[in-house]
Design an enzyme around this catalytic site. Structure first.
Site, PDB file in Angstrom:
ATOM      1  N   ASP A  28      40.963  30.393  44.485  1.00 40.81           N
ATOM      2  CA  ASP A  28      42.239  30.960  45.027  1.00 40.81           C
ATOM      3  C   ASP A  28      42.152  30.325  46.697  1.00 40.81           C
ATOM      4  O   ASP A  28      40.924  29.943  47.109  1.00 40.81           O
ATOM      5  CB  ASP A  28      42.234  32.308  45.107  1.00 40.81           C
ATOM      6  CG  ASP A  28      43.188  32.959  46.039  1.00 40.81           C
ATOM      7  OD1 ASP A  28      44.476  32.664  45.993  1.00 40.81           O
ATOM      8  OD2 ASP A  28      42.906  33.945  46.737  1.00 40.81           O
ATOM      9  N   ASP A  46      44.108  31.640  49.823  1.00 41.41           N
ATOM     10  CA  ASP A  46      44.245  32.688  50.888  1.00 41.41           C
ATOM     11  C   ASP A  46      43.118  33.783  50.773  1.00 41.41           C
ATOM     12  O   ASP A  46      43.205  34.626  49.756  1.00 41.41           O
ATOM     13  CB  ASP A  46      45.519  33.433  50.932  1.00 41.41           C
ATOM     14  CG  ASP A  46      46.497  32.322  51.323  1.00 41.41           C
ATOM     15  OD1 ASP A  46      46.426  31.492  52.143  1.00 41.41           O
ATOM     16  OD2 ASP A  46      47.762  32.354  50.474  1.00 41.41           O
TER      17      ASP A  46
END
Ligand code: BG6
Ligand code: MG
Length: 216
Positions: free
Chosen positions: A7, A9
């Site tokens: 991922d 963020d």
């Protein structure tokens, strides 16, 4: 294991904090204040769905037309983009760059599975485009996390079976997406929040190949 899928963020850089600040400002404008606990339910969730969740929290889900909701989402994004406009290589979270080099040298494929339409821009600003073999962002998927689509697309692009992939996430919805994809889930954050992850490191300094492989 043959690949790591990250991922963006809150895992690669602290942009999760800027998403929070921008949603919080919009929430306050709409008279829907919320705290960090509620924000956990927004992490990993698409822009449109995040707005819906905030409006629902304030009982205002029927107060706006589709166009008005689009304007609200655009306003949040403009604020977010202004907050991240100055991020640089120095904003890569501690240990992440070393880990990306370590896994590449060890022969793993490296992918990104982000729910953000800004993922490519952020990765470019961090100077990390070359560290990833493939980036899947929100622009190319139909379903939002916790749906596994974004992780499955990344695995497919890397030509690795989902069962041979390790997903790395800071969001509850993201960990759910990793598991729904049939992958091993590494959580970054509070173990009391990321209860479903297969292993949790409180921050990115825990990311070493040794630390991960000994826990599989
Ligand atoms: C995710 C973030 O990565 O991207 C969410 O965790 C964010 O907080 C989502 O809402 C969508 O981002 P963007 O940049 O497309 O609005
Ligand atoms: Mg995240």
């Amino acid at each position: 294991m043959k690949a790591f899928i990250f991922d963006l963020d809150g895992v690669i850089t602290d942009s999760a904090e800027y998403h929070y600040l921008a949603w919080k400002a919009l929430g306050e404008e709409l008279n829907i204040p919320f705290d960090r606990e509620f924000n956990e339910t927004l992490k990993g969730v698409s822009r449109t769905e995040s707005l819906e969740r905030i409006l629902r929290l304030g009982g205002r889900e029927h107060d706006f037309s589709v166009e008005e909701k689009e304007q609200l989402a655009t306003k949040k994004n403009e604020h977010y983009v202004s907050l991240i406009s100055n991020i640089t290589h120095a904003d890569i979270l501690p240990g992440v760059e070393a880990f990306l080099s370590e896994i590449r040298q060890a022969g793993y494929k490296v992918g990104m599975a982000s729910a953000s339409k800004n993922a490519y821009m952020v990765t470019k600003q961090l100077g990390l485009l070359a560290a990833f073999d493939h980036i899947v962002d929100a622009a190319t998927v139909a379903e939002s996390k916790p749906h596994p689509e974004v992780f499955l697309k990344a695995a497919e692009a890397l030509r690795v079976e989902p069962k041979d992939c390790i997903g790395v996430e800071d969001a509850v919805a993201g960990v759910e997406a990793i598991h729904a994809a049939g992958m091993f889930a590494v959580g970054i954050g509070d173990p009391a929040v990321l209860t479903e992850a297969d292993v949790v490191f409180t921050d990115t300094t825990g990311l070493t190949l040794d630390n991960v492989l000994t826990r599989i």
